[in-house]
Design an enzyme around this catalytic site. Sequence first.
Site, PDB file in Angstrom:
ATOM      1  N   CYS A 269      -3.429  15.666 -31.440  1.00 41.86           N
ATOM      2  CA  CYS A 269      -3.027  14.329 -31.910  1.00 41.86           C
ATOM      3  C   CYS A 269      -3.818  13.837 -33.118  1.00 41.86           C
ATOM      4  CB  CYS A 269      -3.164  13.324 -30.777  1.00 41.86           C
ATOM      5  SG  CYS A 269      -2.274  13.822 -29.310  1.00 41.86           S
TER       6      CYS A 269
HETATM    7  C1  UGA Z   1      -6.072  10.935 -28.553  1.00 42.63           C
HETATM    8  C2  UGA Z   1      -6.315   9.436 -28.337  1.00 42.63           C
HETATM    9  O1  UGA Z   1      -7.626   9.217 -27.807  1.00 42.63           O
HETATM   10  C3  UGA Z   1      -5.272   8.859 -27.369  1.00 42.63           C
HETATM   11  O2  UGA Z   1      -5.445   7.466 -27.250  1.00 42.63           O
HETATM   12  C4  UGA Z   1      -3.884   9.151 -27.939  1.00 42.63           C
HETATM   13  O3  UGA Z   1      -2.864   8.669 -27.113  1.00 42.63           O
HETATM   14  C5  UGA Z   1      -3.709  10.647 -28.073  1.00 42.63           C
HETATM   15  O4  UGA Z   1      -4.723  11.147 -28.982  1.00 42.63           O
HETATM   16  C6  UGA Z   1      -2.327  10.877 -28.626  1.00 42.63           C
HETATM   17  O5  UGA Z   1      -2.059  10.510 -29.770  1.00 42.63           O
HETATM   18  O6  UGA Z   1      -1.435  11.283 -27.861  1.00 42.63           O
HETATM   19  P1  UGA Z   1      -6.714  13.144 -27.176  1.00 42.63           P
HETATM   20  O7  UGA Z   1      -6.093  13.927 -28.276  1.00 42.63           O
HETATM   21  O8  UGA Z   1      -6.436  13.499 -25.758  1.00 42.63           O
HETATM   22  O9  UGA Z   1      -6.318  11.582 -27.315  1.00 42.63           O
HETATM   23  O10 UGA Z   1      -8.270  13.285 -27.388  1.00 42.63           O
HETATM   24  P2  UGA Z   1      -9.531  12.323 -27.517  1.00 42.63           P
HETATM   25  O11 UGA Z   1     -10.140  12.101 -26.205  1.00 42.63           O
HETATM   26  O12 UGA Z   1      -9.210  11.155 -28.342  1.00 42.63           O
HETATM   27  O13 UGA Z   1     -10.503  13.278 -28.369  1.00 42.63           O
HETATM   28  C7  UGA Z   1     -10.119  13.745 -29.651  1.00 42.63           C
HETATM   29  C8  UGA Z   1     -11.208  14.588 -30.258  1.00 42.63           C
HETATM   30  O14 UGA Z   1     -12.304  13.780 -30.671  1.00 42.63           O
HETATM   31  C9  UGA Z   1     -11.801  15.633 -29.316  1.00 42.63           C
HETATM   32  O15 UGA Z   1     -12.019  16.826 -30.039  1.00 42.63           O
HETATM   33  C10 UGA Z   1     -13.109  15.000 -28.879  1.00 42.63           C
HETATM   34  O16 UGA Z   1     -14.073  15.949 -28.503  1.00 42.63           O
HETATM   35  C11 UGA Z   1     -13.525  14.274 -30.156  1.00 42.63           C
HETATM   36  N1  UGA Z   1     -14.449  13.143 -29.927  1.00 42.63           N
HETATM   37  C12 UGA Z   1     -14.059  12.054 -29.206  1.00 42.63           C
HETATM   38  C13 UGA Z   1     -15.725  13.155 -30.517  1.00 42.63           C
HETATM   39  O17 UGA Z   1     -16.109  14.130 -31.185  1.00 42.63           O
HETATM   40  N2  UGA Z   1     -16.548  12.070 -30.356  1.00 42.63           N
HETATM   41  C14 UGA Z   1     -16.163  10.990 -29.630  1.00 42.63           C
HETATM   42  O18 UGA Z   1     -16.976  10.026 -29.533  1.00 42.63           O
HETATM   43  C15 UGA Z   1     -14.900  10.983 -29.055  1.00 42.63           C
END
Ligand code: UGA
Length: 443
Positions: A269
């Site tokens: 995403c």
């Molecule tokens: C993301 C959004 O958080 C959701 O709200 C959204 O609905 C979804 O995309 C979508 O568009 O369907 P997701 O892809 O499951 O959700 O993943 P996240 O939990 O957001 O993490 C994304 C990336 O950022 C991961 O690689 C994670 O490790 C990284 N991340 C996250 C960090 O490096 N630091 C952080 O503080 C948070």
Amino acid sequence: MKIGVVGVGYVGLSTAVCFAMKFPTVAIDLEKARVSALNEGQVPIHEKGLEALLVKGLSSKRLKFSLNPGELIDADAIFIAVGTPGNQDGSIDLSQVRASCKDIGDVLKSSTKRPLVLMRSTVVPGTARRVVKPLLEDGSTKKCGTGFGLCSNPEFLREGQAIQDTLKPSRIILGSFDDFSLRSASSLYRTFYGKKPPPVLATTPEGAELIKYGSNSFLATKITFVNLLARACELFPGTDVNDVARGMGLDPRIGAQFLQAGPGFGGSCLPKDVRAFIKSLRDMGVDGSMLESVLQINEVQPEHVVALAEARSGTLLGKEVAVLGLAFKAETDDLRESRSIALLERLSQRGASIRAYDPVAMEKAKTELDYVVYSSSAKDCIKGADLAIVMTGCRQFKSLKPSDFVRLMRSPVLIDARRIYDPRAYSRGINYVGVGLGERAAL
Ligand code: UGA
């Protein structure tokens, strides 16, 4: 009330199993094997709580999966939850959206009800008005607002927490074209959530589409911002990005979440949505270069992790490197745009001998990466290694003790790219490096 869902990826499937807790629900997909497996109660993706709800829905007979869009005929509400993959130029591929609108248009034509269509797939601003609405109106020969309802209704589900996020969402966004659509959607969600409904925000369809891209682009920016700060922290002895993030996050205007420095953001995403938003802004004549920088900084983050490793271990040629974590984040099997894969490619280019472990994503990884030796556990992975790099915050990795690294590794060099360990405890006898952590010498 009967619910229809088109597309059973992780959004459609989570939506279907949750709505089937209350309403008869039919979910349509083109993939025969997936539909048959789901009807047998087999889940195609790793998602907490999904299997239990699927089995419950099937046994209650409220939930079924089908290849036939005709089954949507008596639905009161139909969610479009098909994929919108990214094209080479950053734009999104709308072929699945178009095909599902065509199918739904046919259904609306024969329906004796005035069903509500909810656009759940992520699409750039203007898509519901320019593509979805005309296709539904042409196909059904009915008008939106009188013959059927239509709302842009983006999802905010996190992989791994999709069920919880469906049952307890932070907000419901309803981008409606008219009063009828808004009333129908509000009533659907009121009935579904009952006494404790989430906050509902009504806006235009474009407003809803922008809320989705705005949210994901903002989250991506927050992560990149903290990774930029992490680079600065590494230059100051004893300075820790976690302290800096905590200090900033205490300001309620900034907030503490999504300020965890690491190897960058991945997944299906965030990267795709930022690219699509930049392209959409460019098409509208708006300069999106700020977001281009977000992507550029994110792109070099795995290279930076390699640089941290080389700074401690010297050349990686011929070194035994243990990589803990393959998925784009912990506790998921999704490898899409995983920063870990980007790291593995770089390690391989440098001639490292790579072994890896991930408690959930191994089977998928085995089909994609043939130059990696797969270990049977986190301990097995670090055994005899010259260097260990932690790429996700899985529980199994967190439970490794400092003594495990000291005892099992040939030379305990540990690169904590997710900052899951306490640097003080893991520096004893270990050459420990954390992303965003200045050299410990000056502590
Ligand atoms: C993301 C959004 O958080 C959701 O709200 C959204 O609905 C979804 O995309 C979508 O568009 O369907 P997701 O892809 O499951 O959700 O993943 P996240 O939990 O957001 O993490 C994304 C990336 O950022 C991961 O690689 C994670 O490790 C990284 N991340 C996250 C960090 O490096 N630091 C952080 O503080 C948070």
